[in-house]
Design a protein around this motif. Structure first.
Motif, PDB file in Angstrom:
ATOM      1  N   GLY A   1       3.046  10.363  -5.386  1.00  0.00           N
ATOM      2  CA  GLY A   1       4.384  10.783  -4.981  1.00  0.00           C
ATOM      3  C   GLY A   1       4.569  12.267  -4.824  1.00  0.00           C
ATOM      4  O   GLY A   1       5.347  12.725  -3.979  1.00  0.00           O
ATOM      5  N   GLY A   2       3.850  13.069  -5.607  1.00  0.00           N
ATOM      6  CA  GLY A   2       4.028  14.521  -5.544  1.00  0.00           C
ATOM      7  C   GLY A   2       3.253  15.199  -4.442  1.00  0.00           C
ATOM      8  O   GLY A   2       3.425  16.398  -4.203  1.00  0.00           O
ATOM      9  N   LYS A   3       2.416  14.445  -3.751  1.00  0.00           N
ATOM     10  CA  LYS A   3       1.594  15.050  -2.693  1.00  0.00           C
ATOM     11  C   LYS A   3       2.354  15.105  -1.375  1.00  0.00           C
ATOM     12  O   LYS A   3       3.193  14.262  -1.088  1.00  0.00           O
ATOM     13  CB  LYS A   3       0.308  14.247  -2.508  1.00  0.00           C
ATOM     14  N   MET A   4       2.013  16.146  -0.578  1.00  0.00           N
ATOM     15  CA  MET A   4       2.619  16.247   0.747  1.00  0.00           C
ATOM     16  C   MET A   4       2.140  15.092   1.611  1.00  0.00           C
ATOM     17  O   MET A   4       0.949  14.790   1.668  1.00  0.00           O
ATOM     18  CB  MET A   4       2.264  17.580   1.420  1.00  0.00           C
ATOM     19  N   ILE A   5       3.080  14.478   2.290  1.00  0.00           N
ATOM     20  CA  ILE A   5       2.752  13.277   3.062  1.00  0.00           C
ATOM     21  C   ILE A   5       1.751  13.568   4.182  1.00  0.00           C
ATOM     22  O   ILE A   5       0.927  12.738   4.522  1.00  0.00           O
ATOM     23  CB  ILE A   5       4.064  12.646   3.615  1.00  0.00           C
ATOM     24  N   SER A   6       1.792  14.792   4.722  1.00  0.00           N
ATOM     25  CA  SER A   6       0.870  15.143   5.812  1.00  0.00           C
ATOM     26  C   SER A   6      -0.542  15.372   5.303  1.00  0.00           C
ATOM     27  O   SER A   6      -1.514  15.225   6.046  1.00  0.00           O
ATOM     28  CB  SER A   6       1.365  16.390   6.543  1.00  0.00           C
ATOM     29  N   ASN A   7      -0.678  15.743   4.018  1.00  0.00           N
ATOM     30  CA  ASN A   7      -1.995  16.029   3.453  1.00  0.00           C
ATOM     31  C   ASN A   7      -2.658  14.814   2.831  1.00  0.00           C
ATOM     32  O   ASN A   7      -3.850  14.837   2.538  1.00  0.00           O
ATOM     33  CB  ASN A   7      -1.898  17.119   2.385  1.00  0.00           C
ATOM     34  N   HIS A   8      -1.869  13.768   2.593  1.00  0.00           N
ATOM     35  CA  HIS A   8      -2.445  12.592   1.940  1.00  0.00           C
ATOM     36  C   HIS A   8      -2.169  11.352   2.781  1.00  0.00           C
ATOM     37  O   HIS A   8      -1.108  10.730   2.689  1.00  0.00           O
ATOM     38  CB  HIS A   8      -1.871  12.402   0.527  1.00  0.00           C
ATOM     39  N   CYS A   9      -3.148  11.010   3.602  1.00  0.00           N
ATOM     40  CA  CYS A   9      -3.064   9.798   4.430  1.00  0.00           C
ATOM     41  C   CYS A   9      -3.897   8.705   3.757  1.00  0.00           C
ATOM     42  O   CYS A   9      -5.114   8.876   3.589  1.00  0.00           O
ATOM     43  CB  CYS A   9      -3.598  10.053   5.832  1.00  0.00           C
TER      44      CYS A   9
ATOM     45  N   SER B   1       0.822  -1.206   0.000  1.00  0.00           N
ATOM     46  CA  SER B   1       0.000   0.000   0.000  1.00  0.00           C
ATOM     47  C   SER B   1       0.858   1.260   0.000  1.00  0.00           C
ATOM     48  O   SER B   1       0.587   2.223  -0.738  1.00  0.00           O
ATOM     49  CB  SER B   1      -0.920  -0.001   1.225  1.00  0.00           C
ATOM     50  N   LEU B   2       1.912   1.260   0.813  1.00  0.00           N
ATOM     51  CA  LEU B   2       2.790   2.434   0.884  1.00  0.00           C
ATOM     52  C   LEU B   2       3.554   2.632  -0.423  1.00  0.00           C
ATOM     53  O   LEU B   2       3.734   3.768  -0.885  1.00  0.00           O
ATOM     54  CB  LEU B   2       3.767   2.278   2.048  1.00  0.00           C
TER      55      LEU B   2
ATOM     56  N   ARG C   1       7.311  15.284   0.553  1.00  0.00           N
ATOM     57  CA  ARG C   1       6.445  14.590  -0.407  1.00  0.00           C
ATOM     58  C   ARG C   1       6.609  13.083  -0.243  1.00  0.00           C
ATOM     59  O   ARG C   1       7.643  12.589   0.215  1.00  0.00           O
ATOM     60  CB  ARG C   1       6.823  14.976  -1.836  1.00  0.00           C
ATOM     61  N   TRP C   2       5.576  12.367  -0.669  1.00  0.00           N
ATOM     62  CA  TRP C   2       5.618  10.909  -0.569  1.00  0.00           C
ATOM     63  C   TRP C   2       6.831  10.329  -1.298  1.00  0.00           C
ATOM     64  O   TRP C   2       7.473   9.411  -0.833  1.00  0.00           O
ATOM     65  CB  TRP C   2       4.324  10.310  -1.128  1.00  0.00           C
ATOM     66  N   ILE C   3       7.134  10.900  -2.471  1.00  0.00           N
ATOM     67  CA  ILE C   3       8.225  10.372  -3.281  1.00  0.00           C
ATOM     68  C   ILE C   3       9.582  10.542  -2.605  1.00  0.00           C
ATOM     69  O   ILE C   3      10.552   9.856  -2.923  1.00  0.00           O
ATOM     70  CB  ILE C   3       8.233  11.040  -4.683  1.00  0.00           C
TER      71      ILE C   3
ATOM     72  N   TRP D   1      -2.553  11.123  12.314  1.00  0.00           N
ATOM     73  CA  TRP D   1      -1.611  10.794  11.240  1.00  0.00           C
ATOM     74  C   TRP D   1      -0.367  11.680  11.336  1.00  0.00           C
ATOM     75  O   TRP D   1       0.764  11.199  11.282  1.00  0.00           O
ATOM     76  CB  TRP D   1      -2.307  10.960   9.893  1.00  0.00           C
ATOM     77  N   ASN D   2      -0.579  12.958  11.521  1.00  0.00           N
ATOM     78  CA  ASN D   2       0.563  13.882  11.631  1.00  0.00           C
ATOM     79  C   ASN D   2       1.389  13.597  12.885  1.00  0.00           C
ATOM     80  O   ASN D   2       2.616  13.720  12.877  1.00  0.00           O
ATOM     81  CB  ASN D   2       0.075  15.329  11.629  1.00  0.00           C
ATOM     82  N   PHE D   3       0.717  13.204  13.953  1.00  0.00           N
ATOM     83  CA  PHE D   3       1.429  12.831  15.181  1.00  0.00           C
ATOM     84  C   PHE D   3       2.321  11.619  14.938  1.00  0.00           C
ATOM     85  O   PHE D   3       3.485  11.585  15.371  1.00  0.00           O
ATOM     86  CB  PHE D   3       0.414  12.532  16.298  1.00  0.00           C
ATOM     87  N   LEU D   4       1.796  10.619  14.245  1.00  0.00           N
ATOM     88  CA  LEU D   4       2.573   9.414  13.960  1.00  0.00           C
ATOM     89  C   LEU D   4       3.736   9.709  13.022  1.00  0.00           C
ATOM     90  O   LEU D   4       4.825   9.137  13.167  1.00  0.00           O
ATOM     91  CB  LEU D   4       1.669   8.332  13.362  1.00  0.00           C
ATOM     92  N   LEU D   5       3.534  10.627  12.066  1.00  0.00           N
ATOM     93  CA  LEU D   5       4.629  11.021  11.173  1.00  0.00           C
ATOM     94  C   LEU D   5       5.738  11.704  11.968  1.00  0.00           C
ATOM     95  O   LEU D   5       6.921  11.375  11.828  1.00  0.00           O
ATOM     96  CB  LEU D   5       4.105  11.964  10.086  1.00  0.00           C
TER      97      LEU D   5
END
Length: 408
Positions: free
Chosen positions: A286-294, A277-278, A317-319, A303-307
């Motif tokens: 890949g181009g999305k901010m990891i905090s905005n796309h869970c 999945s990841l 970014r995810w990528i 989610w942001n706490f776990l990050l």
């Protein structure tokens, strides 16, 4: 002309009322009385389920129903042959208490208030001419040589033929000494439903957040809890935690409520599934901010706490995630470790493991094997269930059986 049979029920809660009504229905000529030591009947019914009263659980397979009791499973499996969840629902509906079954199987009155259940019991008691006595605390039970019992308190003496004890779970062993003095073996009580205190864990800052499907394990034990997990200002609660507290009541008491839990925030997702999945998320988003796309059903703040817990920059970014970050994130999502330091009783709905040893009670009648004429019902016995209406079902079942047989 035979004398009127006198039946005294000690304890005016759920099991007590059910036992009294059952006794009177099975023997209309008997004199049935409920002795309650406080100023209110059915106090625990009033506050249960957040004031809504989870009457029972819609599990109609008695073997499966019995599996929801950490203590008393085998005993109740036999008892349910006489009065089960179907019996409970029919009993209330026959008395014009409409019920509603929710998607999780929990059954509540359609009115959504426990007062409907209380009113039903009080109506039945009045209709059946059951004597209701408040401020009647009983200190000792004495068996009479010629049959019958004497119930004593500081200022009262009551002579009766049969006794049903329905005084509920006792938080301290001292609350059971009066029954121990009769020769009954007492299983020491410990709390069974409680939430986990985590004073050192910063996750408390997110009090009120709920993850609908989580799996929680006690580190070093085989205990597992599943279902909604609630973050509170003192730690964690919700069905997943309360299940653990019930099944681990004794083992957690032994370690003085100092232990670690491992949370799988993604229910029962396996590591291989999560890695796929990841990787797909990295490729597709890949181009999305990891905090905005869970990509998971986790509240954004959590989610942001776990990050942040894994030192992943929220604006990245995810990528841009590297294998080391992915490995840490996988471990946190599936095995997030928290230190528990203490417990908090679940609201006022305390439930205890412990009470009268079930080996000393006839399951077919709820009568004491040591003292004929003495019966038990409800949580005074070493019976307790997880949340979801199971503890009330045990009260209705044992109360029905005890009342029926005390009236014979």
């Amino acid at each position: 002309m035979s004398k009127e049979l006198r039946i005294s029920i000690i304890g005016g809660g759920a099991a007590g009322f059910f036992a009294a009504i059952s006794a009177k229905q099975h023997n209309p000529t008997a004199h049935v009385q409920i002795l309650e030591k406080t100023s209110h009947f059915l106090a625990k019914v009033k506050i249960s389920g957040g004031g809504r009263c989870n009457v029972c659980h819609a599990e109609f397979n008695n073997r499966k129903l019995a599996e929801h009791y950490p203590r008393g499973e085998k005993f109740l499996k036999k008892a349910f042959e006489q009065f089960d969840a179907t019996s409970t629902m029919e009993w209330f509906e026959q008395r014009l208490v409409a019920l509603k079954t929710y998607s999780d199987g929990c059954v509540f009155p359609l009115s959504n208030t426990s007062q409907s259940i209380i009113d039903c019991f009080l109506r039945e008691a009045k209709k059946l001419d059951i004597e209701l006595l408040l401020h009647h605390s009983i200190d000792t039970i004495e068996k009479l040589e010629g049959g019958g019992f004497v119930l004593r308190s500081k200022d009262k003496t009551i002579t009766t033929d049969r006794v049903i004890v329905t005084t509920g779970g006792q938080p301290k062993l001292s609350g059971l000494h009066w029954l121990e003095s009769l020769g009954h073996q007492i299983i020491p009580p410990v709390p069974s439903l409680f939430t986990f205190n985590m004073p050192e864990e910063p996750i408390k800052e997110f009090m009120g957040l709920v993850v609908e499907k989580a799996t929680v394990r006690i580190e070093g034990q085989k205990l597992v809890g599943k279902g909604p997990l609630l973050i509170t200002h003192w730690g964690m609660s919700g069905p997943a935690i309360l299940q653990l507290s019930a099944w681990g009541a004794r083992s957690l008491a032994e370690v003085n409520y100092q232990f670690n839990i491992l949370v799988n925030w993604l229910d029962e997702t396996k590591e291989s599934e999560l890695r796929v999945s990841l990787e797909n998320t990295r490729k597709v988003h890949g181009g999305k901010m990891i905090s905005n796309h869970c990509p998971f059903p986790i509240p954004a703040r959590l989610w942001n706490f776990l990050l942040s817990k894994n030192e992943i920059i929220l604006s990245s970014r995810w990528i841009e995630t590297n294998p080391k970050q992915i490995n840490k994130l996988v471990n946190t999502l599936l095995n997030d470790r928290y230190q528990v330091q203490g417990k908090t009783t679940f609201k006022e709905e305390f439930v205890t493991a412990g009470g009268i040893d079930l080996s000393e009670i006839h399951v077919q009648s709820m009568e004491s094997k040591l003292l004929p004429g003495l019966f038990f019902a409800g949580e005074i016995m070493d019976i307790d269930g997880i949340t979801g209406g199971y503890n009330f079902q045990a009260a209705w079942t044992t109360g029905f059986i005890a009342g029926k047989n005390a009236a014979l």
